[in-house]
Design a protein around this motif. Structure first.
Motif, short mmCIF file in Angstrom:
data_model
loop_
_atom_site.label_atom_id
_atom_site.label_comp_id
_atom_site.label_asym_id
_atom_site.label_seq_id
_atom_site.Cartn_x
_atom_site.Cartn_y
_atom_site.Cartn_z
N LYS A 250 1.25 10.77 -13.76
CA LYS A 250 0.92 10.56 -15.17
C LYS A 250 1.13 9.10 -15.60
CE LYS A 250 0.10 14.89 -16.19
NZ LYS A 250 -1.22 15.36 -16.43
N LEU A 251 1.97 8.36 -14.87
CA LEU A 251 2.30 6.99 -15.25
C LEU A 251 1.47 5.96 -14.50
CD1 LEU A 251 6.19 7.26 -15.35
CD2 LEU A 251 4.59 7.45 -17.24
N PHE A 252 1.02 6.30 -13.31
CA PHE A 252 0.26 5.38 -12.47
C PHE A 252 -1.23 5.49 -12.83
CE2 PHE A 252 -0.77 3.56 -8.19
CZ PHE A 252 0.04 2.45 -8.31
N ILE B 63 0.84 -1.20 0.00
CA ILE B 63 0.00 0.00 0.00
C ILE B 63 0.87 1.25 0.00
CG2 ILE B 63 -1.74 1.30 1.29
CD1 ILE B 63 -2.72 -1.49 2.33
N SER B 64 1.99 1.21 0.73
CA SER B 64 2.87 2.38 0.75
C SER B 64 3.50 2.62 -0.62
CB SER B 64 3.96 2.23 1.82
OG SER B 64 4.75 1.10 1.58
N THR B 65 3.75 1.57 -1.38
CA THR B 65 4.26 1.73 -2.75
C THR B 65 3.19 2.33 -3.65
OG1 THR B 65 5.80 -0.11 -2.46
CG2 THR B 65 5.30 0.54 -4.72
N VAL B 66 1.93 1.91 -3.48
CA VAL B 66 0.83 2.53 -4.22
C VAL B 66 0.80 4.02 -3.93
CG1 VAL B 66 -1.69 2.70 -4.42
CG2 VAL B 66 -0.60 0.45 -4.34
N ASP B 67 0.87 4.39 -2.65
CA ASP B 67 0.83 5.81 -2.27
C ASP B 67 2.00 6.58 -2.85
OD1 ASP B 67 -1.49 5.37 -0.83
OD2 ASP B 67 -0.45 5.13 1.08
N ARG B 68 3.19 6.00 -2.77
CA ARG B 68 4.39 6.67 -3.27
C ARG B 68 4.32 6.86 -4.79
NH1 ARG B 68 7.94 3.14 -2.09
NH2 ARG B 68 8.44 2.47 -4.18
N LYS B 69 3.96 5.81 -5.52
CA LYS B 69 3.88 5.90 -6.99
C LYS B 69 2.79 6.87 -7.41
CE LYS B 69 5.93 1.62 -8.47
NZ LYS B 69 5.89 0.65 -9.54
N ARG B 70 1.68 6.88 -6.68
CA ARG B 70 0.57 7.78 -7.01
C ARG B 70 1.01 9.24 -6.90
NH1 ARG B 70 -3.17 10.28 -3.75
NH2 ARG B 70 -2.43 9.17 -1.92
N PHE C 277 -9.62 4.19 -7.35
CA PHE C 277 -9.07 4.04 -8.69
C PHE C 277 -10.13 3.42 -9.60
CE2 PHE C 277 -5.57 4.02 -5.76
CZ PHE C 277 -4.54 4.66 -6.41
N PRO C 278 -10.54 4.12 -10.67
CA PRO C 278 -11.49 3.53 -11.61
C PRO C 278 -10.92 2.25 -12.24
CG PRO C 278 -11.28 5.88 -12.00
CD PRO C 278 -10.19 5.49 -11.03
N VAL C 279 -11.76 1.24 -12.37
CA VAL C 279 -11.31 -0.06 -12.85
C VAL C 279 -10.69 0.03 -14.25
CG1 VAL C 279 -13.54 -0.78 -13.83
CG2 VAL C 279 -11.98 -2.49 -12.96
N HIS C 280 -11.21 0.88 -15.11
CA HIS C 280 -10.68 0.97 -16.47
C HIS C 280 -9.24 1.50 -16.47
CE1 HIS C 280 -10.47 1.87 -20.77
NE2 HIS C 280 -11.40 0.93 -20.89
N GLY C 281 -8.94 2.46 -15.62
CA GLY C 281 -7.57 2.99 -15.52
C GLY C 281 -6.59 1.95 -15.01
N VAL C 282 -7.03 1.14 -14.05
CA VAL C 282 -6.18 0.07 -13.53
C VAL C 282 -5.93 -0.97 -14.62
CG1 VAL C 282 -5.96 -1.75 -11.79
CG2 VAL C 282 -6.94 0.47 -11.15
N TYR D 223 -3.41 0.33 -17.08
CA TYR D 223 -2.07 0.28 -16.48
C TYR D 223 -1.51 -1.15 -16.51
CZ TYR D 223 1.69 0.90 -13.10
OH TYR D 223 2.91 0.94 -12.49
N LEU D 224 -2.34 -2.14 -16.21
CA LEU D 224 -1.90 -3.52 -16.24
C LEU D 224 -1.42 -3.93 -17.63
CD1 LEU D 224 -4.62 -5.17 -14.00
CD2 LEU D 224 -2.16 -5.09 -13.53
N VAL D 225 -2.11 -3.49 -18.66
CA VAL D 225 -1.71 -3.80 -20.03
C VAL D 225 -0.39 -3.10 -20.36
CG1 VAL D 225 -2.32 -3.45 -22.47
CG2 VAL D 225 -4.03 -4.29 -20.85
N GLN D 226 -0.22 -1.86 -19.92
CA GLN D 226 1.01 -1.11 -20.20
C GLN D 226 2.23 -1.74 -19.57
OE1 GLN D 226 0.27 2.86 -18.84
NE2 GLN D 226 -0.96 3.42 -20.63
#
Length: 83
Positions: A52-54, A40-47, A70-75, A78-81
């Motif tokens: 623009k990348l997360f 979770i801390s990595t999610v917070d840090r990357k966010r 986080f909207p499901v479509h954005g996640v 990101y997973l595809v990228q």
């Protein structure tokens, strides 16, 4: 070899379907951490460091402690990228 644009679109839709089944339309920080297999801390840090990348997020409310979703479509995108 598949068409890159069509293939990516199909991959995103597949991820969207799977994420919707398990989490619904919006994911919490904890759920994003689970999906991405990071803390979770990595999610917070990357966010904060790479907005623009997360995956895009929406802050629900105001203040430092307002929940983040986080909207499901954005996640899914990101997973595809990151594949």
């Amino acid at each position: 070899m598949r068409s890159s644009t069509k293939g990516l679109s199909m991959d995103v839709e597949l991820f969207v379907q799977k994420l919707l089944e398990k989490y619904g339309y919006m994911l919490t920080r904890e759920e994003v951490a689970e999906v991405l297999n990071i803390s979770i801390s990595t999610v917070d840090r990357k966010r904060k460091q790479y907005p623009k990348l997360f995956p895009p997020f929406k802050k629900i409310g105001t203040g430092n402690r307002a929940p983040v979703k986080f909207p499901v479509h954005g996640v899914a995108q990101y997973l595809v990228q990151i594949q």
